[in-house]
Design a protein around this motif. Structure first.
Motif, PDB file in Angstrom:
ATOM      1  N   ASP A  41      -0.719   4.145  -2.249  1.00  0.00           N
ATOM      2  CA  ASP A  41      -0.089   2.829  -1.902  1.00  0.00           C
ATOM      3  C   ASP A  41       0.521   2.401  -3.298  1.00  0.00           C
ATOM      4  N   PHE A  42       0.094   2.483  -4.376  1.00  0.00           N
ATOM      5  CA  PHE A  42       0.749   2.228  -5.648  1.00  0.00           C
ATOM      6  C   PHE A  42       1.817   3.288  -5.831  1.00  0.00           C
ATOM      7  N   VAL A  43       1.770   4.398  -5.352  1.00  0.00           N
ATOM      8  CA  VAL A  43       2.908   5.395  -5.567  1.00  0.00           C
ATOM      9  C   VAL A  43       3.970   4.818  -4.682  1.00  0.00           C
ATOM     10  N   VAL A  44       3.698   4.342  -3.468  1.00  0.00           N
ATOM     11  CA  VAL A  44       4.841   3.711  -2.826  1.00  0.00           C
ATOM     12  C   VAL A  44       5.551   2.689  -3.310  1.00  0.00           C
ATOM     13  N   VAL A  45       4.788   1.701  -3.999  1.00  0.00           N
ATOM     14  CA  VAL A  45       5.157   0.483  -4.617  1.00  0.00           C
ATOM     15  C   VAL A  45       6.009   0.796  -5.607  1.00  0.00           C
ATOM     16  N   VAL A  46       5.864   1.854  -6.482  1.00  0.00           N
ATOM     17  CA  VAL A  46       6.862   2.246  -7.540  1.00  0.00           C
ATOM     18  C   VAL A  46       8.001   2.938  -7.133  1.00  0.00           C
ATOM     19  N   LEU A  47       8.085   3.667  -6.070  1.00  0.00           N
ATOM     20  CA  LEU A  47       9.148   4.401  -5.419  1.00  0.00           C
ATOM     21  C   LEU A  47       9.967   3.000  -5.003  1.00  0.00           C
ATOM     22  N   GLY A  52      14.358   1.914  -5.400  1.00  0.00           N
ATOM     23  CA  GLY A  52      15.167   1.424  -4.371  1.00  0.00           C
ATOM     24  C   GLY A  52      15.086   1.783  -3.146  1.00  0.00           C
ATOM     25  N   LEU A  53      13.895   2.728  -2.880  1.00  0.00           N
ATOM     26  CA  LEU A  53      13.759   3.491  -1.480  1.00  0.00           C
ATOM     27  C   LEU A  53      13.088   2.411  -0.800  1.00  0.00           C
ATOM     28  N   SER A  54      13.436   2.767   0.680  1.00  0.00           N
ATOM     29  CA  SER A  54      12.862   2.035   1.452  1.00  0.00           C
ATOM     30  C   SER A  54      11.332   2.471   1.757  1.00  0.00           C
ATOM     31  N   ARG A  55      10.540   1.539   2.533  1.00  0.00           N
ATOM     32  CA  ARG A  55       8.958   1.986   2.875  1.00  0.00           C
ATOM     33  C   ARG A  55       9.055   3.274   3.415  1.00  0.00           C
ATOM     34  N   GLU A  56       9.795   3.649   4.336  1.00  0.00           N
ATOM     35  CA  GLU A  56       9.682   4.967   4.932  1.00  0.00           C
ATOM     36  C   GLU A  56       9.841   6.134   4.002  1.00  0.00           C
ATOM     37  N   GLN A  57      11.219   6.061   3.289  1.00  0.00           N
ATOM     38  CA  GLN A  57      11.304   6.967   2.313  1.00  0.00           C
ATOM     39  C   GLN A  57      10.484   7.406   1.365  1.00  0.00           C
ATOM     40  N   SER A  58       9.970   5.956   0.657  1.00  0.00           N
ATOM     41  CA  SER A  58       8.823   5.930  -0.313  1.00  0.00           C
ATOM     42  C   SER A  58       7.650   6.767   0.172  1.00  0.00           C
ATOM     43  N   THR A  59       7.285   6.758   1.576  1.00  0.00           N
ATOM     44  CA  THR A  59       6.270   7.186   1.943  1.00  0.00           C
ATOM     45  C   THR A  59       6.457   8.772   1.967  1.00  0.00           C
ATOM     46  N   GLN A  60       7.553   8.966   2.415  1.00  0.00           N
ATOM     47  CA  GLN A  60       7.782  10.536   2.598  1.00  0.00           C
ATOM     48  C   GLN A  60       8.011  11.155   1.205  1.00  0.00           C
ATOM     49  N   VAL A  61       8.348  10.458   0.167  1.00  0.00           N
ATOM     50  CA  VAL A  61       8.439  11.157  -1.188  1.00  0.00           C
ATOM     51  C   VAL A  61       6.754  11.126  -1.658  1.00  0.00           C
ATOM     52  N   MET A  62       6.055  10.325  -1.631  1.00  0.00           N
ATOM     53  CA  MET A  62       4.426   9.937  -1.830  1.00  0.00           C
ATOM     54  C   MET A  62       3.992  11.020  -1.207  1.00  0.00           C
ATOM     55  N   LEU A  63       4.243  11.298   0.002  1.00  0.00           N
ATOM     56  CA  LEU A  63       3.363  12.631   0.697  1.00  0.00           C
ATOM     57  C   LEU A  63       3.814  13.981   0.147  1.00  0.00           C
TER      58      LEU A  63
END
Length: 107
Positions: A41-47, A52-63
């Motif tokens: 979750d912290f990684v998603v917040v950072v992204l 400036g990534l969306s929640r979905e984009q951030s989740t994809q990069v985090m994964l």
């Protein structure tokens, strides 16, 4: 930027365009590296916050970071990339997470 070269033809002066031979500056990838301690979750917040990534984009990069060990957050000129790395590193330290952020030249 186009410069003009003075050209004389048939007794009259004319200006002809001269080709600009400068290359664009190199671009740098900003990457997050996986560790066993930083919460997803912290990684998603950072992204979201720094890239400036969306929640979905951030989740994809985090994964991608989680599964492959690293993930690209964005590609920027050197100064911008270095600033992003420092911002993410400082934010992670403030929140007591060892999240590593690095940059490498984009080839």
């Amino acid at each position: 930027m186009v410069t003009r070269k003075h050209v004389e033809s048939e007794g009259s002066a004319a200006l002809a365009p001269e080709k600009n031979l400068t290359k664009p500056p190199p671009m740098y990838k900003v990457l997050l590296l996986n560790d066993d301690f930083t919460p997803m979750d912290f990684v998603v917040v950072v992204l979201e916050k720094f890239f400036g990534l969306s929640r979905e984009q951030s989740t994809q990069v985090m994964l991608k970071v989680h599964r492959e060990g690293r993930g690209v957050c964005g590609v920027y000129p050197r100064d911008v990339a270095a600033t992003k790395v420092e911002q993410v590193s400082a934010f992670s330290r403030r929140h007591q997470h060892p999240l590593a952020c690095v940059m490498e030249e984009d080839r």
